[in-house]
Design a protein around this motif. Structure first.
Motif, PDB file in Angstrom:
ATOM      1  N   GLY A  36       7.753 -15.661 -10.354  1.00 21.94           N
ATOM      2  CA  GLY A  36       6.572 -15.193  -9.796  1.00 21.94           C
ATOM      3  C   GLY A  36       5.888 -14.294 -10.548  1.00 21.94           C
ATOM      4  N   CYS A  39       3.920 -10.530  -6.975  1.00 22.41           N
ATOM      5  CA  CYS A  39       2.843 -10.388  -5.918  1.00 22.41           C
ATOM      6  C   CYS A  39       3.383 -10.345  -4.439  1.00 22.41           C
ATOM      7  CB  CYS A  39       1.849 -11.449  -5.931  1.00 22.41           C
ATOM      8  SG  CYS A  39       0.882 -11.518  -7.434  1.00 22.41           S
ATOM      9  N   LYS A  40       2.681  -9.774  -3.375  1.00 23.45           N
ATOM     10  CA  LYS A  40       3.539  -9.839  -2.311  1.00 23.45           C
ATOM     11  C   LYS A  40       2.816 -10.928  -1.384  1.00 23.45           C
ATOM     12  CE  LYS A  40       4.464  -5.174  -2.256  1.00 23.45           C
ATOM     13  NZ  LYS A  40       5.853  -4.839  -2.522  1.00 23.45           N
ATOM     14  N   PRO A  41       3.606 -11.563  -0.608  1.00 18.39           N
ATOM     15  CA  PRO A  41       3.273 -12.859   0.272  1.00 18.39           C
ATOM     16  C   PRO A  41       2.149 -12.263   1.280  1.00 18.39           C
ATOM     17  CG  PRO A  41       5.373 -12.077   0.841  1.00 18.39           C
ATOM     18  CD  PRO A  41       5.113 -11.200  -0.529  1.00 18.39           C
ATOM     19  N   THR A  42       1.093 -12.927   1.565  1.00 17.22           N
ATOM     20  CA  THR A  42      -0.107 -12.839   2.337  1.00 17.22           C
ATOM     21  C   THR A  42       0.157 -13.499   3.607  1.00 17.22           C
ATOM     22  OG1 THR A  42      -1.338 -14.448   1.450  1.00 17.22           O
ATOM     23  CG2 THR A  42      -1.620 -12.364   0.611  1.00 17.22           C
ATOM     24  N   PHE A  44       3.006 -16.620   5.769  1.00 22.71           N
ATOM     25  CA  PHE A  44       4.151 -17.305   5.872  1.00 22.71           C
ATOM     26  C   PHE A  44       3.970 -18.936   6.061  1.00 22.71           C
ATOM     27  CE2 PHE A  44       3.129 -16.171  10.185  1.00 22.71           C
ATOM     28  CZ  PHE A  44       3.322 -17.460  10.889  1.00 22.71           C
ATOM     29  N   HIS A  45       5.134 -19.723   5.687  1.00 18.93           N
ATOM     30  CA  HIS A  45       4.867 -21.101   5.576  1.00 18.93           C
ATOM     31  C   HIS A  45       5.508 -21.501   7.055  1.00 18.93           C
ATOM     32  CE1 HIS A  45       4.275 -21.861   1.288  1.00 18.93           C
ATOM     33  NE2 HIS A  45       5.149 -20.750   1.336  1.00 18.93           N
ATOM     34  N   TYR A  51       0.440 -23.183   5.811  1.00 21.53           N
ATOM     35  CA  TYR A  51       0.522 -21.530   5.609  1.00 21.53           C
ATOM     36  C   TYR A  51      -0.579 -20.844   6.502  1.00 21.53           C
ATOM     37  CZ  TYR A  51       1.387 -17.703   2.613  1.00 21.53           C
ATOM     38  OH  TYR A  51       1.420 -16.398   2.134  1.00 21.53           O
ATOM     39  N   MET A  53      -2.054 -17.318   6.937  1.00 19.81           N
ATOM     40  CA  MET A  53      -2.346 -15.953   6.272  1.00 19.81           C
ATOM     41  C   MET A  53      -2.395 -14.924   7.528  1.00 19.81           C
ATOM     42  SD  MET A  53      -4.961 -17.014   3.339  1.00 19.81           S
ATOM     43  CE  MET A  53      -4.857 -15.528   2.727  1.00 19.81           C
ATOM     44  N   LYS A  57      -1.281  -8.408   6.059  1.00 22.90           N
ATOM     45  CA  LYS A  57      -0.781  -8.629   4.853  1.00 22.90           C
ATOM     46  C   LYS A  57      -1.637  -8.916   3.781  1.00 22.90           C
ATOM     47  CE  LYS A  57       3.816 -10.226   6.070  1.00 22.90           C
ATOM     48  NZ  LYS A  57       4.885 -11.189   5.660  1.00 22.90           N
TER      49      LYS A  57
END
Length: 100
Positions: A36, A39-42, A44-45, A51, A53, A57
């Protein structure tokens, strides 16, 4: 017995340093390893492959009001010529030393 211990310690000293081995990159890791870009995830899956958003976040950028700012945002490609009389070495007080 003590001789084998001494030989084992000398072999450990001759090996590569452990600090260079501790750096894990995607080339040194397994085939599916992805490091990676920090980066911070914006979001979740989901279970179905989507996905989601999350607004909490998302990054928030604070931009100040620059309406009465004196400096301009553009830097010229053609810099102005400085005076030859004042250089940075003379203004800082350092003197040239001749060795020879």
């Amino acid at each position: 017995m003590p001789l084998g211990l001494i030989i084992g310690l000398t072999r450990a000293v001759r090996r590569k340093r452990t600090s260079s081995l501790s750096i894990l990159s995607s080339k040194r890791g397994p085939r599916d390893y992805y490091k990676g870009k920090n980066c911070k995830p914006t979001g979740f899956h989901t279970r179905k492959g989507g996905y989601v958003m999350m607004d909490e976040k998302m990054p928030r950028y604070v931009v100040p009001d620059l309406t009465d700012f004196k400096l301009k945002q553009y830097v010229s490609q053609c810099p102005r010529v400085a005076n030859a009389g004042s250089t940075t070495a003379e203004s800082s007080g350092s003197a040239k030393v001749n060795v020879g």
